[in-house]
Design a protein around this motif. Structure first.
Motif, PDB file in Angstrom:
ATOM      1  N   UNK A  79     -14.968 -25.100  66.101  1.00  0.00           N
ATOM      2  CA  UNK A  79     -14.460 -23.727  66.130  1.00  0.00           C
ATOM      3  C   UNK A  79     -13.973 -23.236  64.761  1.00  0.00           C
ATOM      4  N   UNK A  80     -14.131 -24.049  63.722  1.00  0.00           N
ATOM      5  CA  UNK A  80     -13.611 -23.702  62.400  1.00  0.00           C
ATOM      6  C   UNK A  80     -14.152 -22.358  61.903  1.00  0.00           C
ATOM      7  N   UNK A  81     -15.462 -22.166  61.938  1.00  0.00           N
ATOM      8  CA  UNK A  81     -16.053 -20.936  61.387  1.00  0.00           C
ATOM      9  C   UNK A  81     -15.548 -19.693  62.118  1.00  0.00           C
ATOM     10  N   UNK A  82     -15.393 -19.793  63.422  1.00  0.00           N
ATOM     11  CA  UNK A  82     -14.879 -18.673  64.194  1.00  0.00           C
ATOM     12  C   UNK A  82     -13.436 -18.354  63.793  1.00  0.00           C
ATOM     13  N   UNK A  83     -12.592 -19.368  63.709  1.00  0.00           N
ATOM     14  CA  UNK A  83     -11.204 -19.174  63.289  1.00  0.00           C
ATOM     15  C   UNK A  83     -11.144 -18.621  61.868  1.00  0.00           C
ATOM     16  N   UNK A  84     -12.018 -19.113  60.998  1.00  0.00           N
ATOM     17  CA  UNK A  84     -12.019 -18.659  59.607  1.00  0.00           C
ATOM     18  C   UNK A  84     -12.358 -17.162  59.530  1.00  0.00           C
ATOM     19  N   UNK A  85     -13.352 -16.726  60.282  1.00  0.00           N
ATOM     20  CA  UNK A  85     -13.721 -15.302  60.294  1.00  0.00           C
ATOM     21  C   UNK A  85     -12.577 -14.439  60.836  1.00  0.00           C
ATOM     22  N   UNK A  86     -11.989 -14.863  61.947  1.00  0.00           N
ATOM     23  CA  UNK A  86     -10.940 -14.062  62.577  1.00  0.00           C
ATOM     24  C   UNK A  86      -9.666 -13.982  61.725  1.00  0.00           C
ATOM     25  N   UNK A  87      -9.262 -15.106  61.138  1.00  0.00           N
ATOM     26  CA  UNK A  87      -8.042 -15.072  60.311  1.00  0.00           C
ATOM     27  C   UNK A  87      -8.282 -14.295  59.023  1.00  0.00           C
ATOM     28  N   UNK A  88      -9.510 -14.346  58.500  1.00  0.00           N
ATOM     29  CA  UNK A  88      -9.843 -13.571  57.297  1.00  0.00           C
ATOM     30  C   UNK A  88      -9.732 -12.075  57.588  1.00  0.00           C
ATOM     31  N   UNK A  90      -7.804 -10.660  59.901  1.00  0.00           N
ATOM     32  CA  UNK A  90      -6.394 -10.341  60.129  1.00  0.00           C
ATOM     33  C   UNK A  90      -5.588 -10.343  58.830  1.00  0.00           C
ATOM     34  N   UNK A  91      -5.785 -11.366  58.000  1.00  0.00           N
ATOM     35  CA  UNK A  91      -4.979 -11.512  56.794  1.00  0.00           C
ATOM     36  C   UNK A  91      -5.563 -10.765  55.586  1.00  0.00           C
ATOM     37  N   UNK A  92      -6.786 -10.255  55.732  1.00  0.00           N
ATOM     38  CA  UNK A  92      -7.489  -9.578  54.630  1.00  0.00           C
ATOM     39  C   UNK A  92      -7.785 -10.509  53.458  1.00  0.00           C
ATOM     40  N   UNK A  93      -7.774 -11.778  53.695  1.00  0.00           N
ATOM     41  CA  UNK A  93      -8.218 -12.786  52.735  1.00  0.00           C
ATOM     42  C   UNK A  93      -8.455 -14.099  53.486  1.00  0.00           C
ATOM     43  N   UNK A  94      -9.225 -14.974  52.900  1.00  0.00           N
ATOM     44  CA  UNK A  94      -9.459 -16.277  53.519  1.00  0.00           C
ATOM     45  C   UNK A  94      -8.255 -17.168  53.249  1.00  0.00           C
ATOM     46  N   UNK A  95      -7.689 -17.725  54.310  1.00  0.00           N
ATOM     47  CA  UNK A  95      -6.514 -18.587  54.137  1.00  0.00           C
ATOM     48  C   UNK A  95      -6.899 -19.810  53.322  1.00  0.00           C
ATOM     49  N   UNK A  96      -5.963 -20.264  52.503  1.00  0.00           N
ATOM     50  CA  UNK A  96      -6.190 -21.424  51.657  1.00  0.00           C
ATOM     51  C   UNK A  96      -5.766 -22.705  52.378  1.00  0.00           C
ATOM     52  N   UNK A  97      -6.519 -23.810  52.183  1.00  0.00           N
ATOM     53  CA  UNK A  97      -6.117 -25.079  52.803  1.00  0.00           C
ATOM     54  C   UNK A  97      -4.745 -25.522  52.309  1.00  0.00           C
ATOM     55  N   UNK A  98      -3.988 -26.169  53.181  1.00  0.00           N
ATOM     56  CA  UNK A  98      -2.630 -26.604  52.826  1.00  0.00           C
ATOM     57  C   UNK A  98      -2.537 -28.081  52.490  1.00  0.00           C
TER      58      UNK A  98
END
Length: 99
Positions: A79-88, A90-98
């Motif tokens: 589900x990574x790609x789906x979460x990545x698209x949706x959070x991008x 919402x946040x207007x940027x791709x979240x960075x790995x922690x």
């Protein structure tokens, strides 16, 4: 005590409030009244953990992490790609790995 730092996250509070976008910092072991420091581009906010409904962040390059009810959950790799698209979106940027 261990300090937890999540450098790029979406922080959901009450339904009536917009989510915050920024970093999260708190001490482990976490309890409902643990004070969480949220830093956004515009402010530094300190609130009890029990006022945060959900924290969404990119755990690493292939997994998303979620903190809900003081517990850490992770997404499955499918589900990574789906979460990545949706959070991008919402946040207007791709979240960075922690981690």
């Amino acid at each position: 005590m261990k300090e937890i730092r999540i450098k790029d996250a979406i922080i959901g509070r009450e339904i009536s409030k917009d989510p915050l976008f920024g970093s999260v910092q708190y001490e482990q072991p976490a309890k409902p009244n643990t004070i969480v420091t949220v830093r956004t581009d515009k402010a530094k906010i300190q609130i009890p953990l029990n006022q945060i409904k959900l924290i969404v962040f990119k755990y690493d390059a292939k997994t998303f992490g979620f903190i809900f009810n003081y517990c850490l959950f992770t997404s499955d790799k499918k589900s990574f790609n789906s979460w990545n698209r949706q959070t991008k979106k919402l946040a207007c940027h791709e979240l960075q790995p922690n981690f």
